[in-house]
Design an enzyme around this catalytic site. Structure first.
Site, mmCIF file in Angstrom:
data_model
loop_
_atom_site.group_PDB
_atom_site.id
_atom_site.type_symbol
_atom_site.label_atom_id
_atom_site.label_comp_id
_atom_site.label_asym_id
_atom_site.label_seq_id
_atom_site.Cartn_x
_atom_site.Cartn_y
_atom_site.Cartn_z
ATOM 1 N N ASP A 1 -70.458 -65.030 -23.272
ATOM 2 C CA ASP A 1 -70.446 -65.893 -22.088
ATOM 3 C C ASP A 1 -70.588 -67.357 -22.501
ATOM 4 O O ASP A 1 -71.149 -68.164 -21.745
ATOM 5 C CB ASP A 1 -71.530 -65.487 -21.085
ATOM 6 C CG ASP A 1 -71.372 -66.190 -19.745
ATOM 7 O OD1 ASP A 1 -70.261 -66.672 -19.451
ATOM 8 O OD2 ASP A 1 -72.365 -66.274 -18.999
ATOM 9 N N HIS B 1 -65.581 -68.121 -22.095
ATOM 10 C CA HIS B 1 -64.907 -69.196 -21.346
ATOM 11 C C HIS B 1 -64.330 -70.190 -22.352
ATOM 12 O O HIS B 1 -65.072 -70.732 -23.181
ATOM 13 C CB HIS B 1 -65.896 -69.918 -20.434
ATOM 14 C CG HIS B 1 -66.525 -69.004 -19.432
ATOM 15 N ND1 HIS B 1 -65.978 -68.761 -18.189
ATOM 16 C CD2 HIS B 1 -67.640 -68.230 -19.508
ATOM 17 C CE1 HIS B 1 -66.739 -67.890 -17.535
ATOM 18 N NE2 HIS B 1 -67.751 -67.549 -18.318
ATOM 19 N N LYS C 1 -61.351 -59.791 -13.237
ATOM 20 C CA LYS C 1 -62.694 -60.355 -13.127
ATOM 21 C C LYS C 1 -63.090 -60.550 -11.677
ATOM 22 O O LYS C 1 -62.367 -61.199 -10.906
ATOM 23 C CB LYS C 1 -62.737 -61.695 -13.870
ATOM 24 C CG LYS C 1 -64.105 -62.370 -13.855
ATOM 25 C CD LYS C 1 -65.150 -61.532 -14.583
ATOM 26 C CE LYS C 1 -66.548 -62.005 -14.294
ATOM 27 N NZ LYS C 1 -67.123 -62.831 -15.324
ATOM 28 N N HIS D 1 -66.620 -61.500 -23.515
ATOM 29 C CA HIS D 1 -66.812 -62.379 -22.330
ATOM 30 C C HIS D 1 -66.894 -63.818 -22.824
ATOM 31 O O HIS D 1 -67.898 -64.232 -23.404
ATOM 32 C CB HIS D 1 -68.102 -62.010 -21.580
ATOM 33 C CG HIS D 1 -68.333 -62.843 -20.349
ATOM 34 N ND1 HIS D 1 -68.698 -62.302 -19.140
ATOM 35 C CD2 HIS D 1 -68.257 -64.173 -20.132
ATOM 36 C CE1 HIS D 1 -68.832 -63.256 -18.243
ATOM 37 N NE2 HIS D 1 -68.578 -64.418 -18.825
ATOM 38 N N HIS E 1 -69.275 -60.246 -12.342
ATOM 39 C CA HIS E 1 -70.432 -61.147 -12.352
ATOM 40 C C HIS E 1 -71.406 -60.558 -11.331
ATOM 41 O O HIS E 1 -71.200 -60.689 -10.129
ATOM 42 C CB HIS E 1 -70.037 -62.586 -11.994
ATOM 43 C CG HIS E 1 -71.223 -63.512 -11.983
ATOM 44 N ND1 HIS E 1 -71.447 -64.452 -12.950
ATOM 45 C CD2 HIS E 1 -72.283 -63.592 -11.128
ATOM 46 C CE1 HIS E 1 -72.594 -65.081 -12.700
ATOM 47 N NE2 HIS E 1 -73.113 -64.586 -11.598
ATOM 48 N N HIS F 1 -72.769 -59.916 -18.692
ATOM 49 C CA HIS F 1 -73.967 -60.706 -19.011
ATOM 50 C C HIS F 1 -75.227 -60.228 -18.280
ATOM 51 O O HIS F 1 -75.819 -60.963 -17.486
ATOM 52 C CB HIS F 1 -73.746 -62.210 -18.800
ATOM 53 C CG HIS F 1 -73.096 -62.633 -17.493
ATOM 54 N ND1 HIS F 1 -73.462 -62.142 -16.276
ATOM 55 C CD2 HIS F 1 -72.113 -63.537 -17.248
ATOM 56 C CE1 HIS F 1 -72.724 -62.727 -15.332
ATOM 57 N NE2 HIS F 1 -71.900 -63.570 -15.896
HETATM 58 C C1 NCD Z 1 -69.997 -69.658 -16.443
HETATM 59 C C2 NCD Z 1 -69.053 -70.863 -16.486
HETATM 60 O O1 NCD Z 1 -69.517 -71.980 -16.748
HETATM 61 O O2 NCD Z 1 -67.848 -70.676 -16.301
HETATM 62 N N1 NCD Z 1 -71.333 -70.152 -16.325
HETATM 63 C C3 NCD Z 1 -72.469 -69.500 -16.627
HETATM 64 O O3 NCD Z 1 -73.554 -70.038 -16.397
HETATM 65 N N2 NCD Z 1 -72.456 -68.302 -17.196
HETATM 66 C C4 NCD Z 1 -69.614 -68.744 -15.349
HETATM 67 C C5 NCD Z 1 -70.221 -67.361 -15.425
HETATM 68 O O4 NCD Z 1 -69.995 -66.621 -16.390
HETATM 69 O O5 NCD Z 1 -70.950 -66.962 -14.522
HETATM 70 ZN ZN ZN Z 2 -69.074 -66.136 -17.943
HETATM 71 ZN ZN ZN Z 3 -70.689 -64.871 -14.801
#
Ligand code: NCD
Ligand code: ZN
Ligand code: ZN
Length: 352
Positions: free
Chosen positions: A247, A15, A99, A13, A136, A174
């Site tokens: 995450d 970003h 997702k 997971h 999520h 998460h």
């Molecule tokens: C994530 C993001 O910034 O894209 N933020 C977070 O607080 N985890 C989005 C997500 O995974 O929910």
């Molecule tokens: Zn995330």
């Molecule tokens: Zn998330």
């Protein structure tokens, strides 16, 4: 144990964003992970095979020479998602998973699903072809307290979803609560969960320590200490339905240090070292490989990485931030602090 060699871990997971941010963060992930499930919450979101292929090419172009790293792409589920497009992407090996963001639940989730019933045909198809759904897991009902949104999601969405689609592979992303840990622990092999390193290390007090700490704010929000303890037990248990997902969610500093700051912690700079610290503290280093390198591939039906990674009990100072063009920066989780584990033989800063 002062040194630990494991199959190269994966991040299930992650970003990575796009543009200059992508270029700045990819090397940090690629130095420690063989693969990563890349979240599709760009603006606009990644919904088509063509978009995913183009995004994958941009990620690969940001991987420093000499490092092997495979991004696993995901499709963003919207009310209008076409089951054929998803199936085509999955069968062609472009999409690894889908997702689900409940609309409004988190960063860049405005295009998310307004109601799970909108996705019935898509979920049926995914169940049939073995395509995983990554969730999520928080309700967006403003009447539900922010600290209860994950636990309420289990009752309102997860349990009915599992009942309607018992063979669908679902990852509860998460997880942050004892309730989610208990739910996933009791579930069959079609349900798994990722656990972030920050939720293993901080509880909700960290957000308010001496003042408001925007760099400790993420979603799902950190919970009470009892929940952190439950997460630590689950992660270090070696149980097959828990695996690593950082995450890591970079945001430029000014979008966090402001009147309405973005949710997301940037942990990619020293993620595996911090997981090692947690497993070490729990006396469970022997289970780190299962959590970081074996359970995830097994759930996704992939082979573990053939390369290895060696961690050493050797202190390092986490760099305070990762710089972006124009004087901007991303503030690192544990930035400026000394941590006990390092990647053996690896420079702390990846070479360009
Ligand atoms: C994530 C993001 O910034 O894209 N933020 C977070 O607080 N985890 C989005 C997500 O995974 O929910
Ligand atoms: Zn995330
Ligand atoms: Zn998330």
């Amino acid at each position: 144990m002062d040194q630990l060699t494991l199959r190269k871990p994966d991040d299930w997971h992650l970003h990575l964003r796009d543009g200059a941010m992508l270029d700045a963060v990819v090397p940090w992930t690629a130095r420690q992970f063989g693969r990563a499930i890349v979240m599709p919450n760009l603006l606009p979101p990644v919904t088509t095979v063509a978009q995913a292929l183009a995004y994958k090419a941009r990620i690969l172009a940001a991987v420093p020479g000499g490092l092997e790293f495979t991004p696993l792409m995901t499709a963003y589920l919207t009310d209008g998602t076409d089951a054929d497009e998803l199936a085509r992407g999955f069968e062609d090996g472009v999409f690894a998973a889908v997702k689900l963001y409940p609309a409004g639940a988190t960063t860049n989730s405005a295009s998310g699903l307004t109601d799970i019933s909108k996705a019935t045909a898509v979920l049926e198809r995914m169940q049939k072809i073995g395509m995983p759904l990554l969730v999520h897991g928080e309700v967006t009902d403003p009447a539900v307290d922010i600290f209860d949104r994950e636990a309420v999601f289990i009752e309102r969405v997860m349990i009915p979803l599992r009942k309607d689609f018992p063979e669908l592979k679902v990852v509860f992303e998460h997880v942050t609560t004892r309730q989610a840990v208990d739910y996933v622990s009791a579930a069959d092999a079609h349900t798994a969960a990722t656990i972030t390193v920050h939720h293993l290390m901080i509880n909700r007090n960290a957000i308010f320590q001496g003042g408001i700490r925007p760099h400790m704010y993420c979603l799902p929000i950190a919970k009470r200490e009892e929940h952190r303890q439950a997460l630590r037990q689950a992660a270090t248990s070696g149980k097959p339905n828990f695996f690593l997902g950082t995450d890591s969610a970079p945001h430029p500093r000014h979008t966090k240090e402001t009147g309405c700051g973005c949710a997301g912690l940037f942990t990619a700079v020293a993620a595996i070292e911090l997981y090692a610290q947690v497993f070490d503290e729990e006396g469970a280093l022997a289970n780190l490989e299962a959590f970081a390198s074996l359970n995830g591939p097994a759930f996704y039906g992939l082979a573990p990485n053939s390369q290895t990674l060696t961690l050493a009990r050797m202190a390092q100072t986490v760099p305070a931030h990762v710089d972006l063009p124009g004087g901007e920066a991303i503030v690192n989780f544990k930035g400026g602090e000394q941590i006990p584990w390092s990647i053996s033989g690896a420079a702390a800063v990846p070479a360009d």
